[in-house]
Design a protein around this motif. Structure first.
Motif, PDB file in Angstrom:
ATOM      1  N   VAL A 177       0.848  -1.187   0.000  1.00  0.00           N
ATOM      2  CA  VAL A 177       0.000   0.000   0.000  1.00  0.00           C
ATOM      3  C   VAL A 177       0.887   1.242   0.000  1.00  0.00           C
ATOM      4  O   VAL A 177       1.913   1.284   0.686  1.00  0.00           O
ATOM      5  CB  VAL A 177      -0.919   0.015   1.238  1.00  0.00           C
ATOM      6  N   PHE A 178       0.480   2.252  -0.781  1.00  0.00           N
ATOM      7  CA  PHE A 178       1.232   3.507  -0.764  1.00  0.00           C
ATOM      8  C   PHE A 178       0.294   4.670  -1.041  1.00  0.00           C
ATOM      9  O   PHE A 178      -0.786   4.505  -1.607  1.00  0.00           O
ATOM     10  CB  PHE A 178       2.401   3.478  -1.752  1.00  0.00           C
ATOM     11  N   SER A 179       0.716   5.842  -0.632  1.00  0.00           N
ATOM     12  CA  SER A 179      -0.092   7.042  -0.805  1.00  0.00           C
ATOM     13  C   SER A 179       0.489   7.911  -1.918  1.00  0.00           C
ATOM     14  O   SER A 179       1.505   7.562  -2.536  1.00  0.00           O
ATOM     15  CB  SER A 179      -0.156   7.832   0.503  1.00  0.00           C
ATOM     16  N   GLY A 180      -0.155   9.054  -2.144  1.00  0.00           N
ATOM     17  CA  GLY A 180       0.313   9.980  -3.168  1.00  0.00           C
ATOM     18  C   GLY A 180      -0.291   9.677  -4.520  1.00  0.00           C
ATOM     19  O   GLY A 180      -1.176   8.828  -4.664  1.00  0.00           O
ATOM     20  N   ARG A 181       0.187  10.365  -5.520  1.00  0.00           N
ATOM     21  CA  ARG A 181      -0.289  10.157  -6.884  1.00  0.00           C
ATOM     22  C   ARG A 181       0.452   8.975  -7.500  1.00  0.00           C
ATOM     23  O   ARG A 181       1.678   8.920  -7.474  1.00  0.00           O
ATOM     24  CB  ARG A 181      -0.092  11.421  -7.720  1.00  0.00           C
ATOM     25  N   ALA A 182      -0.296   8.068  -8.093  1.00  0.00           N
ATOM     26  CA  ALA A 182       0.289   6.821  -8.606  1.00  0.00           C
ATOM     27  C   ALA A 182       0.808   7.025 -10.027  1.00  0.00           C
ATOM     28  O   ALA A 182       0.271   6.492 -10.989  1.00  0.00           O
ATOM     29  CB  ALA A 182      -0.734   5.699  -8.557  1.00  0.00           C
ATOM     30  N   ASN A 183       1.877   7.815 -10.169  1.00  0.00           N
ATOM     31  CA  ASN A 183       2.453   7.976 -11.494  1.00  0.00           C
ATOM     32  C   ASN A 183       3.312   6.764 -11.836  1.00  0.00           C
ATOM     33  O   ASN A 183       3.556   5.888 -11.002  1.00  0.00           O
ATOM     34  CB  ASN A 183       3.254   9.280 -11.593  1.00  0.00           C
ATOM     35  N   ASP A 184       3.791   6.719 -13.078  1.00  0.00           N
ATOM     36  CA  ASP A 184       4.527   5.556 -13.547  1.00  0.00           C
ATOM     37  C   ASP A 184       5.736   5.248 -12.670  1.00  0.00           C
ATOM     38  O   ASP A 184       5.962   4.101 -12.261  1.00  0.00           O
ATOM     39  CB  ASP A 184       5.004   5.786 -14.981  1.00  0.00           C
ATOM     40  N   ALA A 185       6.532   6.282 -12.381  1.00  0.00           N
ATOM     41  CA  ALA A 185       7.773   6.075 -11.641  1.00  0.00           C
ATOM     42  C   ALA A 185       7.511   5.547 -10.239  1.00  0.00           C
ATOM     43  O   ALA A 185       8.202   4.640  -9.757  1.00  0.00           O
ATOM     44  CB  ALA A 185       8.564   7.378 -11.591  1.00  0.00           C
ATOM     45  N   LYS A 186       6.508   6.109  -9.568  1.00  0.00           N
ATOM     46  CA  LYS A 186       6.229   5.697  -8.194  1.00  0.00           C
ATOM     47  C   LYS A 186       5.684   4.273  -8.147  1.00  0.00           C
ATOM     48  O   LYS A 186       6.085   3.470  -7.293  1.00  0.00           O
ATOM     49  CB  LYS A 186       5.244   6.649  -7.539  1.00  0.00           C
ATOM     50  N   ALA A 187       4.773   3.941  -9.065  1.00  0.00           N
ATOM     51  CA  ALA A 187       4.213   2.588  -9.088  1.00  0.00           C
ATOM     52  C   ALA A 187       5.294   1.559  -9.398  1.00  0.00           C
ATOM     53  O   ALA A 187       5.349   0.490  -8.786  1.00  0.00           O
ATOM     54  CB  ALA A 187       3.084   2.510 -10.105  1.00  0.00           C
ATOM     55  N   GLU A 188       6.177   1.888 -10.326  1.00  0.00           N
ATOM     56  CA  GLU A 188       7.248   0.954 -10.666  1.00  0.00           C
ATOM     57  C   GLU A 188       8.198   0.767  -9.486  1.00  0.00           C
ATOM     58  O   GLU A 188       8.635  -0.354  -9.187  1.00  0.00           O
ATOM     59  CB  GLU A 188       8.022   1.474 -11.877  1.00  0.00           C
TER      60      GLU A 188
END
Length: 202
Positions: free
Chosen positions: A134-145
């Motif tokens: 689980v993670f917070s913030g905006r799920a942009n490509d870099a963060k999700a990867e």
């Protein structure tokens, strides 16, 4: 390996539709699961069977979201509206990308109307064991990867076997502040590979 699973257009469509469909986010139904254990920052969950409306998204465009939204907004053989659930699920990486909406638990396969769009299919999803970060913030490509790399490393360290492509779940309507947003990267695992699980031999 760099994985691109979504485009800005796709995310804009996702947020725009939630603006219409989810005026009260807390009332939105979510898939049921039992938390089995935790491995570091990873939750191991046992999910109940569900039904998903699924469409292929090989080009990562916004078309997949429009097709699924069209189905629940009445684009089906009964012209029936179906409640939006959370999360919106999207396959990460892989040329075999898919987007899925989970159908409300009140429906069986026999109850759900057939989609008018041949690119939307209904699929029963059996009970499954999932590893979830689980993670917070905006799920942009870099963060999700980045979160997937973290999740995969933990599973590898514990010799837990994955049996699906990773998936991204996004839960929140667009007005949610970034630090209050809830996202998940998840992957199906072989329950027999969990630490402490004894595998019988013939």
């Amino acid at each position: 390996m760099h994985m691109t699973y979504s485009t800005p257009l796709n995310r804009w469509l996702f947020l725009s539709l939630l603006l219409v469909l989810a005026p009260v986010a807390n009332s939105t139904e979510e898939p049921k699961f039992e938390l089995l254990t935790k491995v570091g920052t990873v939750e191991i969950r046992q999910y109940a069977p569900t039904i998903q409306a699924v469409t292929a998204t090989p080009d990562r465009s916004g078309g997949g979201f429009r097709r699924l939204a069209g189905y629940i907004f009445g684009g089906n053989e009964s012209d029936q509206s179906i409640a939006m659930t959370a999360p919106v699920q999207e396959t990460m990486g892989s040329a075999n990308g898919e987007m899925a909406f989970t159908m409300p638990s009140e429906y069986s396969m026999d109850d759900l109307p057939d989609p008018k769009d041949e690119n939307v299919t209904l699929r029963p999803v059996p009970e499954r064991t999932m590893a979830v970060m689980v993670f917070s913030g905006r799920a942009n490509d870099a963060k999700a990867e980045k979160k997937w790399v973290e999740l995969e490393a933990i599973l590898n360290d514990e010799s837990i076997t994955t049996v699906s492509d990773p998936m991204l779940n996004q839960y929140n309507p667009p007005w949610t502040l970034p630090f209050l947003r809830r996202n998940e990267v998840m992957v199906e695992i072989a329950a027999s590979s969990l630490p402490g699980t004894e595998v019988g031999t013939d």
